[in-house]
Design an enzyme around this catalytic site. Sequence first.
Site, short mmCIF file in Angstrom:
data_model
loop_
_atom_site.label_atom_id
_atom_site.label_comp_id
_atom_site.label_asym_id
_atom_site.label_seq_id
_atom_site.Cartn_x
_atom_site.Cartn_y
_atom_site.Cartn_z
N ASP A 130 -67.45 -40.14 -5.34
CA ASP A 130 -66.11 -40.42 -5.85
C ASP A 130 -65.12 -39.53 -5.11
O ASP A 130 -65.33 -38.32 -4.93
CB ASP A 130 -66.05 -40.14 -7.36
CG ASP A 130 -64.72 -40.60 -7.95
OD1 ASP A 130 -64.64 -41.78 -8.31
OD2 ASP A 130 -63.79 -39.78 -8.04
N ILE A 131 -64.00 -40.14 -4.65
CA ILE A 131 -62.95 -39.38 -3.95
C ILE A 131 -62.16 -38.60 -4.99
O ILE A 131 -61.64 -39.17 -5.96
CB ILE A 131 -62.04 -40.31 -3.15
CG1 ILE A 131 -62.87 -41.11 -2.14
CG2 ILE A 131 -60.95 -39.53 -2.44
CD1 ILE A 131 -62.06 -42.12 -1.35
N GLU A 181 -62.34 -45.99 -6.27
CA GLU A 181 -62.59 -45.00 -5.22
C GLU A 181 -64.02 -44.48 -5.26
O GLU A 181 -64.32 -43.42 -4.71
CB GLU A 181 -61.61 -43.82 -5.35
CG GLU A 181 -61.81 -42.95 -6.58
CD GLU A 181 -61.07 -43.47 -7.81
OE1 GLU A 181 -60.83 -42.68 -8.72
OE2 GLU A 181 -60.72 -44.67 -7.85
#
Length: 821
Positions: A478-479, A521
């Site tokens: 996950d960003i 994301e």
Amino acid sequence: MLPPIAGNEQDMRLSRKFDIYTISITAIFIIVFFVSFNTISHLTSETSKLLDISYEFDYMTRLKNSLTDLEHSIEHYLHILPGKGYSDAVMSGLSDFEKILEESDNIKLDDEELENIRYAKENFKEFSLMLQNITSKEGRIIQEDIDTYQKWRISYITKILIEIDKHWFEDLEKVNMLYASSNLSKEKSLWILLTTAAAMFLILISSRIMVSRIVVKPVKIIEEASDAIAKGDTGKKINIHSKDELGSLSKSINMMADAIEDKIKRLRDSVIKEQSVVREQTILNELMSFIASGVDLEVVIPTFLGRTRDLLKAEHSAIFILENPDRKSEPELKRFLNTFEEETSMDCARAMLNGIFKNTLKTFTPLRTNKLSGETPSTHFEVRNMLAIPLSSVDKKIFGLIVLVNKKGDFTQEDEDTLLNFSFQAFQAITLQHKIVRYATTDGLTGLYNYRVFIEKLNDELERAKRYPGDVSVLMIDIDHFKSFNDIYGHQSGDQVLRDVAAMIHKNIRNTDFAARYGGEEFAVILPETTASQAYIVAERLRSSIINHTFILENKDHAHVTVSIGLAAYPDDADGSAALTKRADQGLYLAKESGRNRVCRYHEISVKAGDEIPEEIRAIMQDVSLSSIKEMAKAIDAKSNYMRGHSFEVAAFSAMLAKELGLTEDQIVGLRIASLLHDIGNLGVSDNILNKPGALSEEEKKVIQGHPGLSEMVLKSYPRADFVLPAILYHHERFDGKGYPTGLKEDEIPLPARILGVVEAYQAMISSRPYRKRKTRQEAIAELEREAGKQFDPMVVKMFINLLKKSVDPSEKRKDKDKEK
């Protein structure tokens, strides 16, 4: 026609020649018969002698080897590795020696050898008893045993071996002499037979040639040509150049055949051309229907190869598929499929594209050659001729090169035109189908596979890992702070970062790994044949490469992002795809909760939970008494402001219901303990989450849903864990299979867990919570009835409601006691 008299004279000459031929053959057969009879008699005598001495020599050799192996096994057992396994080896060797001794009755031996065998048999029983006595002591060897064996070795084993060796070399010499004599006899006999056969063969051939040349062959040629013309085969010509009537007749028949053949050829060419067009269209229509049916490309392309090969009747076909999505660089080879028997690697395919087919792709012109100049590797199968057609999709993003090799005869211009027309239309349909499949299976922004394909792939890999035991790891990526990034730089820049991160993920994993966009994301990666520790290295390498990468946005701004990564592995962390992704997601949440920009494995949650268990609870867990368990339950309930007395009330309800359902006393006690400890996993959940007044976020829900798994980690060393854990671990499963942590349904859920699930839900409904008001008893009962068969076991719900109607609520008893105090 020939005059009758000439014909009769010729018949007479032919008859005399056949008589001579018959007498010659008969004489040769008589000679061969007597020579063969004499040879066979001599060979039979030699073979009999050889067999006798061979049997004797083979038997003494086996006896010697058996006794020598037994001696080695005994020495190994006494002096190196005494024990059960090696004593079995001694007894096995003894058994083999005994069997060979028994075979001596069927072997012809001389007197001295028989005397040696008799000595071995007479003393075998005492020798065997001595060995059984030594090996029965299970490796406890004493010097007395060694001394005993040494006496026997000298008086029995060594004596027998000496007697065997005394005659063994003599027998070996006899065998060799007999073999030499036999081979010499065979060579003489073979020479005589070959000489006789050659003479017979020469006479036969000479006779046949003489007769055939004069009459048989010319007449047969004329007869075959006449039959062929009558059946429509005008291509057969008569090659008789004599100046008699046969030669004249041959010329007339040839002239007639040429005239007929010319007319037939014209008709045949017209029919073949029409059939070729019809055949091409039929094959193309079948292939188009096959492609349009939505069959996977892994099936469509081999079918396409087979159809093109059949179309021109070539031995093999192959296709190179290259892609150039951005149309800015050189196309990259993505697939190479062929019908070759030899396995061809992608490296070999690239070598061919840069070699023999380089100019074909560069100029985009067909390659047709019926005489190769040696460009193919020497280890490749023989290629006699070749036809290659370059292909392209409409948008110039996908290229292909279809290759046919080894057609019977040469490839013609007509073949080139046929293949170009057929493959062009088929390739356009295939590329269109490829785009449709790609749109359905990949993420349009990043080019990675989508969530649906990820789940299918994970199920396949887990199936393979279970069938052929192996490891599978899953990364959830996950960003960090991506919403803030979009707010600052805009969604277009955010999309660019998503594409770049996807490209970096793809760059940092193997070809056998599988990357997908999980949503938003968040990305997911499947690592087949990868343990958790190996996956951690991959995840850390990926995290490090992203944090050190400078993202160049469309407005030429530079930006940096970090990622958090959760990790879970099969079989250590989970057994199914849903559980594995959930636990990797929990590892991701732990990474974010721990400060982001880090890699966390699901297993670390148990460590974190263990670190938060108070020391007094650690001590209580070592005590299995009910009083200690009650103290533990109080400590668990104290974690949350609204949980006071929750575990005790659930335990009271559960015990009552278990008794009503007819469970045994031990089962009731186990269920009572499980009820008291069912929320022990909350020890690893943050107080902020447990006491949050508002609705929980998705990530907070995942942590709450993980508390049965945390309970398993905390209680796995508890003495009664095997009895108590199933009830705790599965009490949040639903009867319809939509619960957690593993999605069990109906009778798959253990009965104690179904009881605990109903009771715990009821107690929660009649208790106050920060995010809702408590329900009345009737409202809670109505809710149980609505969820019967969905969330809860209908049988358990029915029994529990009947129990409630005829008993006092334990929570009311507790309130009454509090009032009395």
